[in-house]
Design an enzyme around this catalytic site. Structure first.
Site, mmCIF file in Angstrom:
data_model
loop_
_atom_site.group_PDB
_atom_site.id
_atom_site.type_symbol
_atom_site.label_atom_id
_atom_site.label_comp_id
_atom_site.label_asym_id
_atom_site.label_seq_id
_atom_site.Cartn_x
_atom_site.Cartn_y
_atom_site.Cartn_z
ATOM 1 N N HIS A 20 -9.861 2.016 4.770
ATOM 2 C CA HIS A 20 -8.252 1.719 5.635
ATOM 3 C C HIS A 20 -8.491 2.545 6.962
ATOM 4 O O HIS A 20 -9.587 3.478 6.155
ATOM 5 C CB HIS A 20 -7.634 2.146 4.947
ATOM 6 C CG HIS A 20 -6.216 2.579 5.045
ATOM 7 N ND1 HIS A 20 -5.681 2.857 6.057
ATOM 8 C CD2 HIS A 20 -5.111 0.998 5.084
ATOM 9 C CE1 HIS A 20 -4.463 2.570 6.551
ATOM 10 N NE2 HIS A 20 -3.681 2.425 6.040
ATOM 11 N N GLY A 38 2.152 2.737 10.925
ATOM 12 C CA GLY A 38 3.421 3.502 10.144
ATOM 13 C C GLY A 38 4.280 5.008 11.620
ATOM 14 O O GLY A 38 4.801 5.153 11.552
ATOM 15 N N SER A 43 2.976 -1.610 10.460
ATOM 16 C CA SER A 43 4.772 -1.726 10.727
ATOM 17 C C SER A 43 5.699 -3.456 10.844
ATOM 18 O O SER A 43 6.280 -2.888 10.614
ATOM 19 C CB SER A 43 5.052 -0.919 11.977
ATOM 20 O OG SER A 43 4.806 0.258 12.779
ATOM 21 N N GLU A 90 -6.995 5.041 7.701
ATOM 22 C CA GLU A 90 -6.541 6.293 6.717
ATOM 23 C C GLU A 90 -8.068 6.762 6.917
ATOM 24 O O GLU A 90 -8.376 7.921 6.731
ATOM 25 C CB GLU A 90 -5.588 6.928 6.147
ATOM 26 C CG GLU A 90 -4.512 6.974 7.003
ATOM 27 C CD GLU A 90 -3.430 6.158 5.749
ATOM 28 O OE1 GLU A 90 -2.987 5.617 5.270
ATOM 29 O OE2 GLU A 90 -2.160 5.142 7.429
ATOM 30 N N GLU A 94 -5.304 -4.120 10.675
ATOM 31 C CA GLU A 94 -4.436 -3.340 10.976
ATOM 32 C C GLU A 94 -4.947 -2.334 12.538
ATOM 33 O O GLU A 94 -5.700 -1.671 12.686
ATOM 34 C CB GLU A 94 -4.321 -2.070 9.956
ATOM 35 C CG GLU A 94 -4.552 -3.041 8.560
ATOM 36 C CD GLU A 94 -3.486 -2.214 7.401
ATOM 37 O OE1 GLU A 94 -1.762 -2.470 7.111
ATOM 38 O OE2 GLU A 94 -4.375 -0.982 7.125
ATOM 39 N N ASN A 141 0.815 -1.282 -0.002
ATOM 40 C CA ASN A 141 -0.174 0.153 0.041
ATOM 41 C C ASN A 141 0.583 1.054 -0.340
ATOM 42 O O ASN A 141 1.376 1.449 1.322
ATOM 43 C CB ASN A 141 -0.856 0.346 1.367
ATOM 44 C CG ASN A 141 -1.437 1.080 1.243
ATOM 45 O OD1 ASN A 141 -1.572 2.489 -0.005
ATOM 46 N ND2 ASN A 141 -2.297 1.402 2.065
ATOM 47 N N LYS A 191 0.332 4.216 -0.728
ATOM 48 C CA LYS A 191 -0.713 5.599 0.234
ATOM 49 C C LYS A 191 0.351 6.789 -0.863
ATOM 50 O O LYS A 191 -0.217 6.642 -1.877
ATOM 51 C CB LYS A 191 -0.527 6.207 1.429
ATOM 52 C CG LYS A 191 -0.451 4.603 2.160
ATOM 53 C CD LYS A 191 -0.280 4.635 3.895
ATOM 54 C CE LYS A 191 -0.392 3.655 4.514
ATOM 55 N NZ LYS A 191 -0.078 3.534 6.763
HETATM 56 P P1 13P Z 1 2.832 0.652 8.048
HETATM 57 O O1 13P Z 1 3.321 -0.692 7.115
HETATM 58 O O2 13P Z 1 3.508 1.631 7.364
HETATM 59 O O3 13P Z 1 2.549 1.108 9.150
HETATM 60 O O4 13P Z 1 1.379 1.207 7.072
HETATM 61 C C1 13P Z 1 0.251 0.098 7.407
HETATM 62 C C2 13P Z 1 -0.940 0.261 7.057
HETATM 63 O O5 13P Z 1 -1.458 1.003 6.796
HETATM 64 C C3 13P Z 1 -0.906 -0.937 5.364
HETATM 65 O O6 13P Z 1 -2.418 -0.244 4.495
#
Ligand code: 13P
Length: 254
Positions: A96, A174, A214, A98, A168, A9, A11
């Site tokens: 997601h 992150g 992560s 976010e 997640e 992903n 983003k």
């Molecule tokens: P990170 O791997 O940067 O923590 O992000 C995870 C994520 O949101 C994948 O969709």
């Protein structure tokens, strides 16, 4: 036997030229044989460039990070399922954290998107996960149960089977804080039990549940060796073609 699925992903990262460079290096690093399913999930604007750079490497699939549930119309700034199909997209990440926290997506909206994805023959990667506050309150199962039941309402067994769920934990996204393999396995086992309640046990046993938050080359293998962890949804570490290739290669023979 569930085939592992590992998705990148990206983003809101990667221009077309960066995406092309990524794919070129990634394919070299990956080599010929992979037993797992790999999905690259670029921003909309880099999907065509990723397809072009993949060339004959059609075993690598392309996904999108979001879409609208309507087929077409006055929805300024939105992308329809048919538009994604037109770009040879196979998977779409929906719900997601976010999108839920920054853009106000509710389980009801996510459910409309999940159903629209199936209608368009796109496979949803449905994200669920609790915040740190919810975990500390002891509400992990309550939150996951509500998100799963709300987002998957109305799906038949075939659609369920073709849905990937990504667990997640929001506090691990992150932040560099990964859930321990035990914490992740416990949540995944709960997700699978809930999927069995929503559908049936045989269907739930066929569904793939990814872990996200992560994931890095040094923790991916331990996480994915858990019985109910069928892959990873990788954010930060998927922006580096070498790290992402290492994560994919490390998952072989699990
Ligand atoms: P990170 O791997 O940067 O923590 O992000 C995870 C994520 O949101 C994948 O969709």
């Amino acid at each position: 036997m569930r085939k592992k699925i590992i998705a990148a992903n990206w983003k809101m990262n990667m221009t077309q030229s960066e995406a092309t460079g990524f794919i070129e290096t990634f394919l070299l690093e990956l080599g010929e044989s992979i037993e797992v399913e790999v999905v690259i999930v670029p921003p909309f604007t880099a999907i065509a460039a990723v397809n072009l750079a993949l060339g004959d490497a059609q075993h690598i699939k392309v996904g999108a990070q979001n879409m609208h549930w309507e087929r077409a119309g006055a929805f300024t700034g939105e992308i329809s399922p048919a538009m994604l199909r037109d770009l040879f997209v196979r998977y779409v990440v929906l719900g997601h954290s976010e999108r839920r926290t920054l853009f106000g997506e509710t389980d009801e909206m996510v459910n409309r998107k999940v159903r629209a994805a199936h209608e368009a023959m796109l496979r949803p990667i449905l994200c669920v996960g609790e915040t740190l506050e919810e975990r500390e309150r002891g509400d992990v199962e309550k939150v996951l149960g509500t998100q799963l039941r709300g987002s998957l309402a109305g799906l038949g067994a075939k659609e369920m089977q073709e849905t990937v769920v990504a667990y997640e934990p929001v506090w691990a996204i992150g932040t560099g804080k990964t859930a321990t393999a035990e914490q992740a396995q416990e949540a995944h086992a709960f997700v699978r039990r809930t999927l069995a309640e929503i559908s049936d046990k045989a269907t739930a046993d066929k569904m793939r549940i990814q872990y996200g938050g992560s994931v890095k080359p040094d923790n991916a293998r331990t996480l994915m060796s858990q019985p109910d962890i069928d892959g990873a949804l990788v954010g930060g570490a998927s922006l580096d073609p070498r790290s992402f290739a290492q994560i994919v290669k490390g998952s072989q023979e699990l």
